[in-house]
Design a protein around this motif. Structure first.
Motif, PDB file in Angstrom:
ATOM      1  N   ALA A   6      30.552   3.167  23.714  1.00 52.18           N
ATOM      2  CA  ALA A   6      30.449   3.466  25.144  1.00 52.18           C
ATOM      3  C   ALA A   6      31.008   4.843  25.505  1.00 52.18           C
ATOM      4  N   TYR A   7      32.146   5.215  24.899  1.00 57.06           N
ATOM      5  CA  TYR A   7      32.846   6.433  25.313  1.00 57.06           C
ATOM      6  C   TYR A   7      32.871   7.542  24.270  1.00 57.06           C
ATOM      7  N   GLY A   8      32.500   7.226  23.039  1.00 58.87           N
ATOM      8  CA  GLY A   8      32.446   8.260  22.021  1.00 58.87           C
ATOM      9  C   GLY A   8      33.730   8.493  21.248  1.00 58.87           C
ATOM     10  N   PHE A   9      34.772   7.755  21.554  1.00 57.95           N
ATOM     11  CA  PHE A   9      36.018   7.886  20.809  1.00 57.95           C
ATOM     12  C   PHE A   9      36.802   6.591  20.906  1.00 57.95           C
ATOM     13  N   ALA A  10      37.845   6.484  20.104  1.00 54.46           N
ATOM     14  CA  ALA A  10      38.647   5.263  20.026  1.00 54.46           C
ATOM     15  C   ALA A  10      39.538   5.095  21.264  1.00 54.46           C
ATOM     16  N   PRO A  11      39.932   3.861  21.572  1.00 55.90           N
ATOM     17  CA  PRO A  11      40.826   3.630  22.706  1.00 55.90           C
ATOM     18  C   PRO A  11      42.122   4.431  22.607  1.00 55.90           C
ATOM     19  N   SER A  12      42.667   4.576  21.414  1.00 52.21           N
ATOM     20  CA  SER A  12      43.918   5.334  21.260  1.00 52.21           C
ATOM     21  C   SER A  12      43.701   6.817  21.579  1.00 52.21           C
ATOM     22  N   ASP A  13      42.535   7.346  21.237  1.00 47.83           N
ATOM     23  CA  ASP A  13      42.225   8.739  21.569  1.00 47.83           C
ATOM     24  C   ASP A  13      42.087   8.911  23.080  1.00 47.83           C
ATOM     25  N   TYR A  14      41.494   7.932  23.729  1.00 44.64           N
ATOM     26  CA  TYR A  14      41.355   7.960  25.189  1.00 44.64           C
ATOM     27  C   TYR A  14      42.729   7.930  25.843  1.00 44.64           C
ATOM     28  N   GLN A  15      43.604   7.058  25.356  1.00 47.18           N
ATOM     29  CA  GLN A  15      44.951   6.967  25.903  1.00 47.18           C
ATOM     30  C   GLN A  15      45.694   8.293  25.719  1.00 47.18           C
ATOM     31  N   ARG A  16      45.576   8.895  24.562  1.00 42.54           N
ATOM     32  CA  ARG A  16      46.232  10.180  24.306  1.00 42.54           C
ATOM     33  C   ARG A  16      45.699  11.247  25.250  1.00 42.54           C
ATOM     34  N   ASP A  17      44.390  11.245  25.479  1.00 41.85           N
ATOM     35  CA  ASP A  17      43.792  12.218  26.392  1.00 41.85           C
ATOM     36  C   ASP A  17      44.325  12.038  27.804  1.00 41.85           C
ATOM     37  N   LEU A  18      44.464  10.792  28.254  1.00 38.12           N
ATOM     38  CA  LEU A  18      45.033  10.536  29.578  1.00 38.12           C
ATOM     39  C   LEU A  18      46.471  11.038  29.657  1.00 38.12           C
ATOM     40  N   ARG A  19      47.231  10.835  28.593  1.00 40.30           N
ATOM     41  CA  ARG A  19      48.616  11.311  28.555  1.00 40.30           C
ATOM     42  C   ARG A  19      48.668  12.839  28.585  1.00 40.30           C
ATOM     43  N   LEU A  20      47.798  13.481  27.828  1.00 40.01           N
ATOM     44  CA  LEU A  20      47.763  14.942  27.833  1.00 40.01           C
ATOM     45  C   LEU A  20      47.415  15.480  29.210  1.00 40.01           C
ATOM     46  N   ARG A  21      46.464  14.866  29.865  1.00 39.75           N
ATOM     47  CA  ARG A  21      46.081  15.307  31.212  1.00 39.75           C
ATOM     48  C   ARG A  21      47.226  15.158  32.197  1.00 39.75           C
ATOM     49  N   ARG A  22      47.929  14.024  32.108  1.00 40.42           N
ATOM     50  CA  ARG A  22      49.071  13.796  32.995  1.00 40.42           C
ATOM     51  C   ARG A  22      50.177  14.809  32.721  1.00 40.42           C
ATOM     52  N   ALA A  23      50.483  15.032  31.460  1.00 40.82           N
ATOM     53  CA  ALA A  23      51.521  16.004  31.109  1.00 40.82           C
ATOM     54  C   ALA A  23      51.118  17.401  31.586  1.00 40.82           C
ATOM     55  N   ARG A  24      49.848  17.747  31.414  1.00 37.28           N
ATOM     56  CA  ARG A  24      49.374  19.062  31.858  1.00 37.28           C
ATOM     57  C   ARG A  24      49.534  19.216  33.368  1.00 37.28           C
ATOM     58  N   ALA A  25      49.216  18.160  34.114  1.00 34.48           N
ATOM     59  CA  ALA A  25      49.372  18.211  35.568  1.00 34.48           C
ATOM     60  C   ALA A  25      50.840  18.380  35.956  1.00 34.48           C
ATOM     61  N   LEU A  26      51.716  17.660  35.280  1.00 28.45           N
ATOM     62  CA  LEU A  26      53.152  17.780  35.566  1.00 28.45           C
ATOM     63  C   LEU A  26      53.659  19.181  35.218  1.00 28.45           C
ATOM     64  N   LEU A  27      53.202  19.727  34.101  1.00 25.37           N
ATOM     65  CA  LEU A  27      53.608  21.076  33.712  1.00 25.37           C
ATOM     66  C   LEU A  27      53.133  22.102  34.735  1.00 25.37           C
ATOM     67  N   ALA A  28      51.932  21.911  35.256  1.00 28.43           N
ATOM     68  CA  ALA A  28      51.390  22.830  36.263  1.00 28.43           C
ATOM     69  C   ALA A  28      52.218  22.805  37.541  1.00 28.43           C
ATOM     70  N   GLU A  29      52.889  21.670  37.796  1.00 30.36           N
ATOM     71  CA  GLU A  29      53.753  21.550  38.969  1.00 30.36           C
ATOM     72  C   GLU A  29      55.139  22.137  38.717  1.00 30.36           C
ATOM     73  N   GLY A  30      55.391  22.577  37.467  1.00 31.18           N
ATOM     74  CA  GLY A  30      56.672  23.176  37.140  1.00 31.18           C
ATOM     75  C   GLY A  30      57.668  22.241  36.482  1.00 31.18           C
TER      76      GLY A  30
END
Length: 121
Positions: free
Chosen positions: A33-57
Motif C-alpha cells: 500500500a505505501y511502498g515501505f515497511a511500517p518501521s520505515d514509516y514510523q522513522r519518517d514520521l519521527r524525522l519530520r517531527r524532529a525537523r519541525a521542532l528544530l526549525a522552531e529552534g
C-alpha cells in the motif's frame, strides 16, 4: 495508529493485533500500500517531527527525545541519510529538505535551481 502514536515504540505484533492479521500479512500489505515497511514509516514520521521542532529552534537533543528517538545517535545517522546534514546543522538551516534518492532529480534540481522536497505532505 502509527500516525497518532509514532513517538511510542510500537512493535509489529501490536500493529498486527490491531489490524487483525499476522505480522507477515501486515508487513506485506503495508509495503504494497505505501511502498515501505511500517518501521520505515514510523522513522519518517519521527524525522519530520524532529525537523519541525528544530526549525522552531528546539535543541537537537530535546527534538530527538520529543520525536521518539531513544538516543542522539539514531537521529544523527538518519538525518544525515535523509537530509544530508546533522540535526544541529538542520536547526540553523531554514531550508532543511530531504535529499532526493534519485541522482538525476538532484542534478536537475541543482541545474534548474528548484527545490525538490519529498517530505512535504
Amino acid at each position: 495508529m502509527l500516525r497518532q502514536r509514532f513517538v511510542e515504540n510500537i512493535g509489529a505484533d501490536e500493529l498486527a493485533r490491531v489490524a487483525e492479521c499476522s505480522r507477515f500479512a501486515l508487513y506485506r500489505g503495508f509495503r504494497a500500500a505505501y511502498g515501505f515497511a511500517p518501521s520505515d514509516y514510523q522513522r519518517d514520521l519521527r524525522l519530520r517531527r524532529a525537523r519541525a521542532l528544530l526549525a522552531e529552534g528546539t535543541a537537537p537533543s530535546t527534538a530527538s527525545a520529543e520525536a521518539g528517538f531513544s538516543d542522539q545517535a539514531h537521529p544523527t545517522r538518519w538525518f544525515t541519510r535523509a537530509y544530508g546534514v546533522t540535526p544541529a546543522a538542520c536547526r540553523w538551516r531554514s531550508n532543511c529538505r530531504r535529499k532526493s534518492r534519485n541522482p538525476l532529480v538532484s542534478y536537475l534540481a541543482k541545474v534548474l535551481n528548484i527545490t525538490y522536497d519529498r517530505s512535504s505532505g
